[in-house]
Design an enzyme around this catalytic site. Sequence first.
Site, mmCIF file in Angstrom:
data_model
loop_
_atom_site.group_PDB
_atom_site.id
_atom_site.type_symbol
_atom_site.label_atom_id
_atom_site.label_comp_id
_atom_site.label_asym_id
_atom_site.label_seq_id
_atom_site.Cartn_x
_atom_site.Cartn_y
_atom_site.Cartn_z
ATOM 1 N N TYR A 186 -15.336 -0.214 -52.701
ATOM 2 C CA TYR A 186 -16.716 -0.598 -52.384
ATOM 3 C C TYR A 186 -17.635 0.469 -52.960
ATOM 4 C CZ TYR A 186 -20.787 -1.809 -49.432
ATOM 5 O OH TYR A 186 -22.039 -2.144 -48.965
ATOM 6 N N ILE A 219 -19.536 -10.649 -51.748
ATOM 7 C CA ILE A 219 -19.373 -10.244 -50.348
ATOM 8 C C ILE A 219 -20.789 -10.142 -49.815
ATOM 9 C CG2 ILE A 219 -18.584 -8.444 -48.773
ATOM 10 C CD1 ILE A 219 -16.226 -7.975 -50.706
ATOM 11 N N LYS A 273 -16.131 -4.311 -54.736
ATOM 12 C CA LYS A 273 -17.414 -4.868 -54.312
ATOM 13 C C LYS A 273 -18.476 -3.993 -54.951
ATOM 14 C CE LYS A 273 -20.456 -5.532 -50.337
ATOM 15 N NZ LYS A 273 -20.696 -5.295 -48.897
ATOM 16 N N ARG A 331 -26.249 4.118 -50.574
ATOM 17 C CA ARG A 331 -25.874 4.603 -49.253
ATOM 18 C C ARG A 331 -25.012 5.856 -49.312
ATOM 19 N NH1 ARG A 331 -26.317 1.678 -44.413
ATOM 20 N NH2 ARG A 331 -27.179 -0.407 -44.630
ATOM 21 N N THR A 388 -20.301 -2.310 -43.674
ATOM 22 C CA THR A 388 -21.614 -1.744 -43.368
ATOM 23 C C THR A 388 -22.406 -2.668 -42.452
ATOM 24 O OG1 THR A 388 -21.631 -0.770 -45.577
ATOM 25 C CG2 THR A 388 -23.717 -0.822 -44.399
ATOM 26 N N TYR A 405 -21.581 11.192 -48.326
ATOM 27 C CA TYR A 405 -22.123 12.482 -47.911
ATOM 28 C C TYR A 405 -21.483 13.675 -48.612
ATOM 29 C CZ TYR A 405 -24.266 16.236 -45.331
ATOM 30 O OH TYR A 405 -24.963 17.381 -45.034
#
Length: 294
Positions: A136, A206, A164, A141, A47, A110
């Site tokens: 992740y 991370i 993560k 997000r 990202t 999405y």
Amino acid sequence: MRSIFTGSGVAIVTPFNEDGSVNYNSLEKLLEFHIENKTDAIVICGTTGESATLTPREHSDVIKFTVDAVNHRIPVIAGTGSNETAYALELSNDAEKAGADALLIVTPYYNKTSQRGLVKHYTYIADRVSTPIIIYNVPSRTGVDVKPETYAELAEHKNIVATKEASGNLSSIAKTIALCGDKLDIYSGNDDQIVPIMSLGGKGVISVLSNICPTIAHDIAAKYLEGDCKGSAQLQLEYLELCNAMFMDVNPIPVKVAMRMMGFDVGPLRMPLCDMDDASTEKLRTVLKKYNLV
């Protein structure tokens, strides 16, 4: 199970030229900077690396360039996630051919799949690669949150070795660790939660902070791993304001602006991301001054 890395992996920015193209000269300098300053792993095309606006060709080229430049000195973890399973596999296969040490695969965003869909998505990819996978989880997000029970199911796959965790939900992370034990390594995906997650058994972070303070991010994790829990916590708290400043706007806007202030040639953000307004920029500069970074 052997961990991909312990300590601090940098979620590295992708530097651009003023015309918007990838600045490979600057990227190489950044990679050397991290290796010299104790960063334990490079996470490329995540990202923070603006992967969402890289073309498929750029994505593969940036990963290959990074693997070659790092040349086995520290692990390189390639971001290869997508909300289309077939494309995520294509990116993963390319990264594997390039020699990446691990794949960081974000949950499909999405289209917001179910927990059953998450199992199918990750299993499909894991069955078709030999490189270890780090899940992740960043629901702020993606709109999708990996549940502890889903982690437990996925951790049974030999190629799914870590996550993560950027959900911010320590209770859920604790339950995941309790269910998965040593079958799944946990890395903090939030710089302000390195110590809390490591106290539950996490292996490190991370990090976005590591872009500007690689030695500090490394030391927070290293101190904890060495048994200096108090020293680790003190450092975490000392740099808390700076960690928070990196998220005063959408990541990676603040960190890229900060890096330019510090003299790093990282170039512009790619639209639709753009620089902060003047007031926010000055607020960020004030925080950087407090930490003697500008």
